[in-house]
Design a protein around this motif. Structure first.
Motif, mmCIF file in Angstrom:
data_model
loop_
_atom_site.group_PDB
_atom_site.id
_atom_site.type_symbol
_atom_site.label_atom_id
_atom_site.label_comp_id
_atom_site.label_asym_id
_atom_site.label_seq_id
_atom_site.Cartn_x
_atom_site.Cartn_y
_atom_site.Cartn_z
ATOM 1 N N SER A 8 55.466 19.495 -8.345
ATOM 2 C CA SER A 8 55.745 20.312 -6.858
ATOM 3 C C SER A 8 57.544 20.996 -7.139
ATOM 4 C CB SER A 8 55.586 19.652 -6.134
ATOM 5 O OG SER A 8 54.534 20.034 -5.578
ATOM 6 N N GLU A 9 58.542 19.400 -7.051
ATOM 7 C CA GLU A 9 60.335 19.810 -7.059
ATOM 8 C C GLU A 9 60.197 20.916 -8.083
ATOM 9 O OE1 GLU A 9 62.783 17.541 -5.014
ATOM 10 O OE2 GLU A 9 60.878 17.720 -3.991
ATOM 11 N N GLN A 10 59.728 20.457 -9.297
ATOM 12 C CA GLN A 10 60.873 21.548 -10.573
ATOM 13 C C GLN A 10 60.431 22.997 -9.789
ATOM 14 O OE1 GLN A 10 59.172 20.486 -14.377
ATOM 15 N NE2 GLN A 10 60.509 18.620 -13.793
ATOM 16 N N PHE A 11 59.565 23.341 -9.427
ATOM 17 C CA PHE A 11 58.304 24.859 -9.324
ATOM 18 C C PHE A 11 59.329 25.180 -7.884
ATOM 19 C CE2 PHE A 11 56.402 28.087 -8.636
ATOM 20 C CZ PHE A 11 55.992 28.864 -10.073
ATOM 21 N N LEU A 16 62.712 29.006 -5.469
ATOM 22 C CA LEU A 16 63.676 29.250 -4.682
ATOM 23 C C LEU A 16 64.905 30.239 -5.556
ATOM 24 C CD1 LEU A 16 64.490 26.156 -2.927
ATOM 25 C CD2 LEU A 16 64.012 28.643 -1.632
ATOM 26 N N ALA A 17 65.169 30.317 -6.371
ATOM 27 C CA ALA A 17 65.876 31.615 -7.990
ATOM 28 C C ALA A 17 65.171 32.747 -7.585
ATOM 29 C CB ALA A 17 66.232 30.742 -9.429
ATOM 30 N N VAL A 18 63.614 33.585 -7.290
ATOM 31 C CA VAL A 18 63.163 34.206 -7.161
ATOM 32 C C VAL A 18 63.159 34.914 -5.913
ATOM 33 C CG1 VAL A 18 63.202 34.958 -9.761
ATOM 34 C CG2 VAL A 18 61.804 33.562 -8.418
ATOM 35 N N ALA A 22 61.209 30.175 -0.606
ATOM 36 C CA ALA A 22 59.980 30.471 -2.013
ATOM 37 C C ALA A 22 58.515 30.476 -1.630
ATOM 38 C CB ALA A 22 59.811 28.605 -2.075
ATOM 39 N N SER A 23 58.413 31.097 -0.483
ATOM 40 C CA SER A 23 57.464 31.375 0.362
ATOM 41 C C SER A 23 56.668 32.796 1.226
ATOM 42 C CB SER A 23 56.601 30.254 1.562
ATOM 43 O OG SER A 23 55.320 30.452 2.614
ATOM 44 N N GLN A 24 55.720 33.693 0.542
ATOM 45 C CA GLN A 24 55.025 33.959 1.623
ATOM 46 C C GLN A 24 55.314 34.492 3.378
ATOM 47 O OE1 GLN A 24 56.270 36.508 -0.343
ATOM 48 N NE2 GLN A 24 56.327 35.542 -2.031
#
Ligand code: PLP
Length: 429
Positions: A8-11, A16-18, A22-24
Motif C-alpha cells: 500500500s505504501e509503495q503504491f 500520488l505521482a499521477v 491518490a484517490s477519486q
C-alpha cells in the motif's frame, strides 16, 4: 522492518505521482486512512470482506461508503450484469431497462411519479436543485447535510475553493432538528427559497415536529422540498426514509445502494416538477448505461423478494446493543458513544480537544485495521456480514476502546500511533 502495509505504501507513491490525493473519492483517501498504519488500496472484495494490495483481509464496515448493501460480488447481481454485458453496454437510443427500473422506483418510493437517472449522487441532487429553480423562478436554496461536490452545495462548506462567491451567496445552511434555523432563512423575504434540500437522517433521528414543520414551511412558501436519500434509500427502508418517517417530499434523490455499488443515481418526484426535465438540460452520455441499470433492476427485485432491509437493521441493532453494553460495562461513556440508524451507525468520540480527538480517531482506524476491520467511524452494514463477524468486531472494540481511554488519560496515546495522525476534515454532518 516489513510493514503490514508495505505494498500500500509503495503504491501510494506511485499513485500520488499521477493522481492528486491518490484517490477519486475524498473519503477513500489519506484523509481517512493514516499513512503507515492502515491499508490504502484494495485489490478485491467478496461478500462482507475485502483484501488490500498486501493480501490482508478485512471485514469491510465502510462498504464503499454505503453503496454496498448486499455484499461484494453478490452472485445474483453480478449474473444480471454479466448477462447484460453480452448484449452491449451503452447504446445510441434509450434501452428498455431505463423504463423498467423507473417503473420499479415509482412502484416503491412514495413521492416517485417519474424518474431520471444519473451516475453519482451529486448528479441527482444537482438535477433536483435545477428543477426547483426552474419551477419556482427563484435562486436561493437551503441545505442540511451533505449533498455532493457541485458548486451550489460545496460552496456552503469550508471546502469552497474554486466556487464563485456569487454562487455561495445563494446557499443557506440550516441545522438538523432545528426548525427555527430554517424559519430564520425563510424570514428573509428578499431571498425567497427555490428549494429546501436535506438528509432525512444521518447521526440523529429526526423529530416528527421537525420533518412536518419543514414540509409545512415549504408548502406555505411555495418552496420545493427535496429529500436527499442518497444513503438512506434502500438502506433504512425499502420505500425510502420518507416512508419510514412518514413525510413525503416533492422530489427525492437516490444513489449508493440502488445498484449495490454499480454507478447509478436517480432523481425522482412528482410529475409536475419532474416535467421540467423536458426543458431544463440534464443529459449525459452514460445516463442510460445498461450494466448499472441491470444491477439496479436485480437489486430492487432482490430487495422486494427478501427482507434484506430487515436483516441489515437487525444486524446493526445487534452491533449497537453490543457496543453500548461495552461502553457501559467498561465505563467508557465519557470518551465514546453511539448514534445513527442501525444500518448506518456511528461510534462517536467525545474528546473536545481537537488534537487529541484526531489522535483517538487515528488510533481507532489503526487498531481496527491491524485486527482485520476496515472501519472509519461508522458501521455501514451489509447483508453479507454475519453475526460472527459482528461478534469479532465487538471483540476488537473490547480490546481497543479501554486501551485507548487509558492511554488518553495517561498521555501515552501519541506514542501508540504508528503512522501519520489524521488531520481535521471539513465537517458536513
Ligand atoms: C446524503 C448524500 N448526498 C449526496 C451525496 C453525493 O453522492 P456522490 O458522492 O455519489 O456524488 C452523498 C455522498 O456521500 C451523500 O451521502
Amino acid at each position: 522492518m516489513t510493514s503490514r502495509y508495505e505494498l500500500s505504501e509503495q503504491f501510494l507513491d506511485r499513485a500520488l505521482a499521477v493522481i492528486p490525493l491518490a484517490s477519486q473519492t475524498f473519503s477513500k483517501s489519506l484523509v481517512n486512512y493514516p499513512r503507515g498504519a492502515a491499508p490504502l488500496f484494495i485489490e478485491r472484495g467478496e461478500g462482507a470482506y475485502v483484501w488490500d494490495v498486501d493480501g490482508n483481509r478485512y471485514l469491510d464496515c465502510v462498504n464503499s461508503l454505503c453503496a454496498v448493501t448486499l455484499g461484494y460480488c453478490q452472485p445474483e447481481i453480478d449474473q444480471a450484469v454479466a448477462t447484460q454485458m453480452k448484449n452491449g453496454v451503452s447504446f445510441s437510443l434509450p434501452h428498455r431497462l431505463e423504463t423498467e427500473v423507473a417503473e420499479l422506483l415509482t412502484e416503491l418510493i412514495p413521492c416517485a411519479e417519474s424518474v431520471r437517472f444519473g451516475k453519482n449522487g451529486t448528479d441527482a441532487t444537482s438535477a433536483a436543485i435545477r428543477i426547483a429553480r426552474a419551477a419556482t423562478g427563484r435562486e436561493h436554496i437551503a441545505v442540511c447535510g451533505y449533498h455532493g461536490w457541485q458548486d451550489w452545495y460545496i460552496g456552503s462548506t469550508t471546502r469552497h475553493l474554486g466556487v464563485p462567491q456569487a454562487v455561495r451567496d445563494l446557499t443557506h445552511k440550516f441545522d438538523f432538528n432545528n426548525l427555527a434555523s430554517l424559519e430564520a432563512i425563510f424570514a428573509n423575504a428578499e431571498q425567497p427559497l427555490a428549494a429546501v434540500i436535506m438528509e432525512l437522517m444521518n447521526v440523529s433521528y429526526p423529530t416528527a415536529e421537525f420533518l412536518e414543520g419543514v414540509r409545512a414551511l415549504c408548502d406555505k412558501h411555495g418552496t420545493v422540498l427535496i429529500f436527499d436519500e442518497t444513503i438512506t434509500g434502500f438502506r433504512f427502508d425499502l420505500k425510502g426514509a420518507q416512508h419510514l418517517f412518514g413525510v413525503t417530499p416533492d422530489l427525492a434523490t437516490f444513489g449508493k445502494g440502488i445498484a449495490n455499488g454499480y454507478p447509478l443515481s436517480a432523481v425522482v418526484g412528482k410529475k409536475h416538477y419532474m416535467k421540467w426535465m423536458e426543458d431544463i438540460f440534464f443529459s449525459g452520455t452514460f445516463g442510460g448505461e445498461t450494466l448499472s441499470l441491470a444491477a439496479a433492476k436485480a437489486v430492487l427485485t432482490h430487495l422486494k423478494q427478501q427482507d434484506v432491509i430487515g436483516d441489515i437493521r437487525a444486524k446493526g441493532e445487534y452491533l449497537l446493543n453490543g457496543l453500548n453494553s461495552l461502553i457501559e460495562s467498561k465505563a467508557l461513556g465519557q470518551l465514546f458513544g453511539t448514534a445513527g440508524h442501525p444500518s448506518w451507525s456511528f461510534l462517536l468520540t467525545k474528546e473536545t480537544n481537537e488534537q487529541k480527538y484526531w489522535q483517538v480517531k487515528t488510533y481507532l482506524v489503526q487498531s481496527l485495521a491491524a485486527r482485520g476491520f476496515l472501519c472509519i467511524g461508522s458501521h455501514n452494514i451489509s447483508a453479507a456480514m454475519s453475526y460472527q463477524d459482528l461478534d469479532a468486531l465487538l471483540g476488537a472494540y473490547a480490546e481497543i476502546l479501554p486501551a485507548c481511554q487509558q492511554m488518553l488519560a495517561d498521555g501515552t496515546l501519541p506514542q501508540a500511533l504508528q503512522g501519520a495522525t489524521l488531520q481535521p476534515l471539513f465537517k458536513v454532518r
